[in-house]
Design an enzyme around this catalytic site. Structure first.
Site, PDB file in Angstrom:
ATOM      1  N   LYS A 183     -35.078  44.620 -15.410  1.00 18.07           N
ATOM      2  CA  LYS A 183     -33.869  43.896 -15.792  1.00 18.07           C
ATOM      3  C   LYS A 183     -32.693  44.513 -15.042  1.00 18.07           C
ATOM      4  O   LYS A 183     -32.251  45.623 -15.349  1.00 18.07           O
ATOM      5  CB  LYS A 183     -33.589  43.969 -17.292  1.00 18.07           C
ATOM      6  N   GLU A 259     -31.486  58.348 -16.131  1.00 17.17           N
ATOM      7  CA  GLU A 259     -30.492  58.921 -15.218  1.00 17.17           C
ATOM      8  C   GLU A 259     -29.137  58.439 -15.699  1.00 17.17           C
ATOM      9  O   GLU A 259     -28.833  57.249 -15.599  1.00 17.17           O
ATOM     10  CB  GLU A 259     -30.796  58.446 -13.787  1.00 17.17           C
ATOM     11  N   CYS A 294     -22.742  57.824  -9.980  1.00 20.00           N
ATOM     12  CA  CYS A 294     -22.966  58.757 -11.091  1.00 20.00           C
ATOM     13  C   CYS A 294     -22.781  60.205 -10.651  1.00 20.00           C
ATOM     14  O   CYS A 294     -22.295  61.024 -11.425  1.00 20.00           O
ATOM     15  CB  CYS A 294     -24.309  58.532 -11.749  1.00 20.00           C
ATOM     16  N   GLU A 393     -16.131  60.552 -17.972  1.00 21.04           N
ATOM     17  CA  GLU A 393     -16.584  59.973 -16.716  1.00 21.04           C
ATOM     18  C   GLU A 393     -15.730  58.735 -16.461  1.00 21.04           C
ATOM     19  O   GLU A 393     -15.791  57.768 -17.219  1.00 21.04           O
ATOM     20  CB  GLU A 393     -18.057  59.582 -16.816  1.00 21.04           C
TER      21      GLU A 393
HETATM   22  P1  ADP Z   1     -22.072  49.815 -17.935  1.00 25.15           P
HETATM   23  O1  ADP Z   1     -21.413  50.196 -19.238  1.00 25.15           O
HETATM   24  O2  ADP Z   1     -21.443  50.461 -16.785  1.00 25.15           O
HETATM   25  O3  ADP Z   1     -22.337  48.363 -17.760  1.00 25.15           O
HETATM   26  P2  ADP Z   1     -24.650  50.383 -19.032  1.00 25.15           P
HETATM   27  O4  ADP Z   1     -25.291  51.711 -19.083  1.00 25.15           O
HETATM   28  O5  ADP Z   1     -24.230  49.801 -20.331  1.00 25.15           O
HETATM   29  O6  ADP Z   1     -23.500  50.516 -17.985  1.00 25.15           O
HETATM   30  O7  ADP Z   1     -25.608  49.331 -18.322  1.00 25.15           O
HETATM   31  C1  ADP Z   1     -26.618  49.637 -17.421  1.00 25.15           C
HETATM   32  C2  ADP Z   1     -27.773  48.676 -17.637  1.00 25.15           C
HETATM   33  O8  ADP Z   1     -28.224  48.779 -18.989  1.00 25.15           O
HETATM   34  C3  ADP Z   1     -27.438  47.205 -17.430  1.00 25.15           C
HETATM   35  O9  ADP Z   1     -28.555  46.559 -16.840  1.00 25.15           O
HETATM   36  C4  ADP Z   1     -27.220  46.710 -18.845  1.00 25.15           C
HETATM   37  O10 ADP Z   1     -27.444  45.327 -19.004  1.00 25.15           O
HETATM   38  C5  ADP Z   1     -28.260  47.496 -19.603  1.00 25.15           C
HETATM   39  N1  ADP Z   1     -28.003  47.672 -21.038  1.00 25.15           N
HETATM   40  C6  ADP Z   1     -26.797  47.773 -21.664  1.00 25.15           C
HETATM   41  N2  ADP Z   1     -26.970  47.947 -22.988  1.00 25.15           N
HETATM   42  C7  ADP Z   1     -28.306  47.962 -23.230  1.00 25.15           C
HETATM   43  C8  ADP Z   1     -29.114  48.113 -24.402  1.00 25.15           C
HETATM   44  N3  ADP Z   1     -28.582  48.295 -25.600  1.00 25.15           N
HETATM   45  N4  ADP Z   1     -30.469  48.069 -24.258  1.00 25.15           N
HETATM   46  C9  ADP Z   1     -31.023  47.908 -23.041  1.00 25.15           C
HETATM   47  N5  ADP Z   1     -30.316  47.753 -21.910  1.00 25.15           N
HETATM   48  C10 ADP Z   1     -28.973  47.779 -21.984  1.00 25.15           C
END
Ligand code: ADP
Length: 492
Positions: A183, A259, A294, A393
């Site tokens: 995803k 990560e 990161c 960050e």
């Molecule tokens: P940002 O806040 O910079 O968007 P995230 O760490 O939230 O970074 O997002 C990184 C990835 O994790 C994206 O593909 C996002 O759709 C996914 N993501 C965000 N929240 C969840 C969750 N609760 N469970 C699984 N995947 C998630």
């Protein structure tokens, strides 16, 4: 000419399941281009049912396609063909990667896309470097440890390096014989669709690599909770990493590779060689991809005697950037991914200034008549360990400057209470460098350089809340295998 017209780049719509594009149903999400903020496409949001379909397809392919039990060198050859196809489609993939993301075309073409192919080659070469163990048992027994692929690996990836970071997840999983459901970030969803199509063109059995589109809370969460997922690998924020770990734990006790965030220090001692070179290096480390990295080196910790000289040089180097849309060949400074992220950078810088930080350079948005959010390379001095820009960050081009007198003080400042992703040490004193290497709580320590090299054998990952496990290196590959203990009674 590298410039391209963003309106001519088609966005592959739908999910990729069982070797084919699958149009989504129901809810859709608009996708904006970072460079001008315009909506240019949309994606379907995979419901729990669509995620189930993708995971079941991967599970079936894992069990029946022969991929997992194929000769490792055959797997390696096929992955090599995939890498060759990526190279052959470099221009197309570079445009697809650049059009919506923060990655300028001059960089995706010579950086991100070739690195994606090379990541796949690196892990393909490890496919047959797997050995088990024959253990010391009594002579009438035979004890062995054999290594096997896990099954279905769920990969969830972020928006800052959409295609190359996805390859870091997919390639080791596939080389080890697993199936993958990926995803990508809903902000940058398209380049991995082409990547998956090219994998099937290279001969990957349908279902071994599926892509589902959607938001994290719905699609990502459903993927993590699926009972047929055997492992989760994720790159993103520490907060989301913790949620993913919890979701995996509550739905089948799944191993995770995470990560996560960073707030990485660069410690510069008074004897650091060549301040001009060092200033350019430090500038690059916090303004590359506009700080949306990161491992960005965002906390400068410098000996008081060279603070002014070095800070001035970094400010001069940072002023040389050329901000612009990612589809212009001369763009060297990236847009910010979204208005929301731009507002977050503004808030952290604003709160830092309110707390007494002095703006050496930057400190606000760059004017952008074509839309999009661009934030000036920013240096903040007169900060303390509590200043928001030192603690949080930022994920923007913001460097804080702290000074020290003694080595002890420097290493104390370098230690962050939450993050431990990377650190840089700049000194001509070998013993001091090695003392610092021992002392720093970081997953990577760079000495007299900052940033990764092209050595895929070197793992990357964090200490503390910066993560669990590693991407790249043998470690990433091994984490896609499980071990089975076999004990045979030979006397029977
Ligand atoms: P940002 O806040 O910079 O968007 P995230 O760490 O939230 O970074 O997002 C990184 C990835 O994790 C994206 O593909 C996002 O759709 C996914 N993501 C965000 N929240 C969840 C969750 N609760 N469970 C699984 N995947 C998630």
């Amino acid at each position: 000419m590298l410039d391209f017209d963003p309106d001519t780049v088609p966005a592959p719509s739908g999910h990729f399941i069982d070797g084919a594009l699958v149009p989504g149903e129901g809810e859709r999400l608009e996708v904006r281009r970072a460079s001008d903020g315009r909506i240019y496409a949309d994606i379907p949001v995979a419901s729990a049912e669509t995620v189930d379909r993708a995971v079941r397809s991967a599970d079936l392919a894992f069990r029946t396609s022969g991929w997992a039990i194929s000769a490792p060198r055959d797997r390696a050859r096929l992955l090599g063909r995939w890498a060759d196809l990526i190279d052959a489609h470099r221009d197309e993939l570079a445009r697809l990667e650049s059009v919506g993301s923060t990655r300028p075309i001059a960089e995706t073409r010579v950086g991100d896309i070739p690195a994606t192919a090379e990541t796949i080659r690196f892990f393909a070469e490890l496919a047959d470097k797997v050995s088990g163990e024959v253990a010391a048992t009594r002579a009438d027994h035979l004890g062995m440890v054999i290594r096997e692929p896990i099954g279905v690996v769920a990969a969830i990836t972020p928006w800052n390096f959409p295609i190359s970071l996805s390859a870091w997840k997919i390639a080791p999983a596939l080389a080890a014989g697993n199936a993958v459901v990926l995803k990508p970030s809903e902000l940058t969803p398209f380049s991995v669709m082409r990547l998956a199509e090219l994998a099937v063109e290279a001969g990957l059995p349908p279902g071994i690599l599926n892509v589902v589109q959607g938001a994290g809370r719905e699609t990502g969460d459903a993927l993590c909770r699926h009972p047929l997922v055997g492992k989760i690998t994720f790159t993103g924020s520490s907060r989301t990493g913790a949620e993913i770990m919890a979701a995996g734990a509550m739905s089948g006790v799944k191993p995770v590779t995470l990560e996560l965030g960073g707030k990485s220090p660069q410690v510069v001692f008074a004897d650091a060689p060549d301040l001009d070179r060092l200033a350019r290096l430090i500038a690059r480390s916090f303004i590359g991809n506009a700080g949306q990295v990161c491992v960005a080196g965002t906390r400068l910790i410098v000996h008081r005697s060279i603070e002014a000289a070095l800070t001035g040089r970094i400010a001069a180097a940072a002023a040389e950037v050329k901000a612009g849309p990612t589809w212009r060949a001369d763009t060297s400074f990236s847009p910010i991914i979204s208005e929301r992220q731009g507002a977050r950078i503004e808030a952290i810088v604003g709160a830092s200034v309110a707390a007494g930080a002095e703006v050496v350079t930057g400190g606000g948005r760059l004017p952008a008549d074509h839309g999009g959010v661009y934030y000036q390379p920013t240096i903040l001095a007169s900060v303390s360990a509590e200043t928001p820009a030192v603690v949080e960050e930022v994920f923007g081009p913001v460097l804080t400057v702290q000074s020290f007198e003694t080595e002890e003080e420097a290493l104390g400042l370098a230690d962050h209470p939450v993050y431990g992703l990377a650190a840089g040490i700049h000194t001509a004193d070998l013993n001091r460098a090695l003392r610092a290497v021992r002392r720093l709580q970081a997953g990577t320590v760079w000495v007299n350089r900052y940033g990764r090299s092209g050595d895929f054998i070197l793992p990357t990952g964090g200490y503390k809340q910066s993560g669990i496990g590693k991407d790249l290196g043998r470690e990433a590959f091994e984490a896609n295998l499980k071990s089975k203990t076999v004990l045979m009674d030979l006397s029977a």
